[in-house]
Design an enzyme around this catalytic site. Structure first.
Site, short mmCIF file in Angstrom:
data_model
loop_
_atom_site.label_atom_id
_atom_site.label_comp_id
_atom_site.label_asym_id
_atom_site.label_seq_id
_atom_site.Cartn_x
_atom_site.Cartn_y
_atom_site.Cartn_z
N VAL A 65 0.86 -1.18 0.00
CA VAL A 65 0.00 0.00 0.00
C VAL A 65 0.90 1.24 0.00
O VAL A 65 1.79 1.36 0.84
CB VAL A 65 -0.93 0.03 1.24
CG1 VAL A 65 -1.72 1.34 1.28
CG2 VAL A 65 -1.88 -1.16 1.24
N ALA A 110 4.39 4.15 3.01
CA ALA A 110 3.97 2.93 2.33
C ALA A 110 4.16 1.77 3.31
O ALA A 110 4.77 1.93 4.37
CB ALA A 110 4.80 2.70 1.08
N LYS A 111 3.64 0.63 2.98
CA LYS A 111 3.89 -0.57 3.78
C LYS A 111 3.55 -1.78 2.93
O LYS A 111 2.70 -1.70 2.04
CB LYS A 111 3.01 -0.57 5.05
CG LYS A 111 3.52 -1.48 6.14
CD LYS A 111 4.64 -0.83 6.92
CE LYS A 111 5.16 -1.73 8.01
NZ LYS A 111 6.11 -1.00 8.88
N GLY A 112 4.19 -2.91 3.25
CA GLY A 112 3.89 -4.13 2.52
C GLY A 112 3.84 -5.30 3.46
O GLY A 112 4.33 -5.22 4.60
N ASP A 151 10.61 -5.26 8.54
CA ASP A 151 9.63 -5.10 9.62
C ASP A 151 9.51 -6.49 10.26
O ASP A 151 10.39 -7.34 10.07
CB ASP A 151 8.30 -4.59 9.06
CG ASP A 151 7.34 -4.12 10.16
OD1 ASP A 151 7.59 -3.06 10.74
OD2 ASP A 151 6.36 -4.83 10.44
#
Ligand code: NAD
Length: 423
Positions: A65, A110-112, A151
């Site tokens: 995202v 953002a992040k995944g 992460d």
């Protein structure tokens, strides 16, 4: 403080939205800008086929995202966990936008994530998942587009695979496409410890505000991974007394304080469960550690640990959020009423993304800094960001958390107005 209705307290996206909502109201954010910043700019779902060790083919679901690229390329980690959901990744992506703006670094958010359990997968399968995930996203990633980092469940090796896969696709070595890489591949000195070091820096600032000395300060840390273990080690080194530690296997509380380097060796050299550490202390469930007597509580594990059901049990004077989203928005009100001094996640754990920014700068310069230089620059950023949020909270009579959101949203909104809307 939380007068925004939340339907499901444990939905982190709702928690993130509730804080955004409150801060946006206080700022008097105009409707158009409010709508623009409320929604992510892009959401991608990928279905990742991977050959397992026994030859079977499994399909894993992954997300990326991009919440905002208004202030610069997207920035945010990749999480490998069985609990990953799109809502969680959305919330984490928005938090990255606000976090980068709080510490004023030129990134968006953002992040995944990939739904998988890395503890049950071989390194070979993890490599295949990482490479296919990266290949599917190769058009969206890039040093000027979107820059991942580690992460929960991913590490420097994962980032090396991302860097290699991306580089193969664009046919040139591109170290700046990810941060948190090994030193040999363009990683930054000090990145591994950076989030924990940032926690120590803001803890020192909060102690100065409250007139407490580190040696009079008992600390409880939940989570003994990258963030929690380095926060505990560095605070121990600075004279704080670490009286409580926990990881997924359970917790230990010892009023006399732990020899944290010995606990670190026990967990990472001897590979033994943390609660079996032979240094004494009462064994507790992982979550119970949060409610033990201490001056500083550092939740540094996962989301939703402090909720409306248990916030009244906290005994800490300072809540230092090492994890993202450890406190629900509904619990915020209870903590405010109790007078807990909250250092919100988007400030408290911003040391990691700050040194990621330094890594990206060094990669693009092709010139690498000494560790002392990295740490000095980090100190400047954490100190000035902390001071700014405290000043803002005082001037506008809002909580530290809402002050951090207001400063961040205001910065992103100003950049957006300058850019205008491309149509
Ligand atoms: P990690 O995977 O290295 O460590 C997670 C730790 O939490 C482990 O010790 C694990 O045993 C423990 N844990 C997991 N579930 C638990 C539970 N139910 N109860 C108690 N302990 C539990 O992850 P990390 O990188 O240290 O990240 C931790 C948190 O910090 C996450 O919220 C992450 O998004 C956030 N964060 C990480 C960074 C970073 O640089 N790594 C930066 C900013 C924020």
């Amino acid at each position: 403080m939380s007068d925004v209705a939340v339907q499901n307290e444990l939905n982190v996206y709702e928690s993130a939205e509730a804080r955004f909502e409150l801060a946006a109201r206080r700022l008097g954010l105009e409707q158009g800008i409010y709508k623009y910043l409320k929604y992510p700019s892009k959401e991608i779902t990928v279905y990742i086929p991977a050959a397992m060790d026994d030859g079977r083919i499994e399909v894993f679901i992954g997300y990326r995202v991009l919440h905002s690229s208004v202030r610069g390329p997207g920035k945010g980690g990749i999480r490998f966990s069985p609990d990953v959901t799109l809502d969680e990744i959305r919330a984490l992506a928005a938090w990255m936008t606000w976090k980068c703006a709080v510490v004023n670094i030129p990134f968006g958010g953002a992040k995944g994530g990939v739904i998988c359990d890395p503890s049950k997968l071989s390194p070979l399968v993890l490599e295949r998942i990482t490479r296919r995930y990266t290949a599917e996203l190769s058009e969206w990633l890039g040093p000027e587009r979107d820059v991942p980092a580690p992460d929960i469940g991913t590490n420097d090796q994962t980032m090396a695979w991302v860097m290699d896969t991306y580089s193969m696709h664009v046919r040139q070595a591109t170290t700046a496409v990810v941060t948190g890489k090994p030193l040999d591949l363009g990683g930054s000195r000090g990145r591994r410890e950076a989030t924990g070091r940032g926690c120590l820096m803001v803890a020192n600032k909060a102690l100065a505000v409250l007139g407490i000395k580190p040696q009079d300060c008992r600390v409880v840390v939940q989570g003994f991974g990258n963030v929690g273990s380095f926060a505990a080690l560095l605070m121990h080194q600075s004279g704080y007394k670490i009286v409580g530690l926990a990881d997924i296997h359970g917790g230990l509380y010892n009023e006399k304080g732990f020899d944290v380097p010995a606990v670190y060796d026990w967990v990472y050299q001897n590979r033994k469960p943390l609660p079996n550490f032979p240094g004494g202390g009462a064994k507790l469930a992982s979550q119970e550690i949060l409610f033990q007597p201490c001056e500083v509580l550092v939740p540094a594990a996962i989301e939703n640990q402090i909720t409306s059901q248990n916030a009244h049990r906290l005994q800490a004077r300072i809540l230092l959020e090492g994890a993202n989203g450890p406190t629900t928005s509904v619990a915020d009100t209870i903590l405010d009423q109790k007078g807990v001094f909250v250092i919100p996640d988007i400030l408290a754990n911003a040391g990691g993304v700050t040194v990621s920014y330094f890594e990206w700068v060094q990669d693009r310069q092709g010139f690498f800094w000494r560790e002392s230089e990295v740490n000095e620059r980090l100190q400047d950023v954490m100190d000035s960001s902390f001071d700014e949020i405290m000043r803002y909270a005082g001037a506008h009579r809002v909580s530290n958390r809402i002050a951090a959101y207001m400063v961040a949203i205001d910065r992103v909104a100003r950049a957006l107005k300058l850019r205008g809307i491309y149509a």
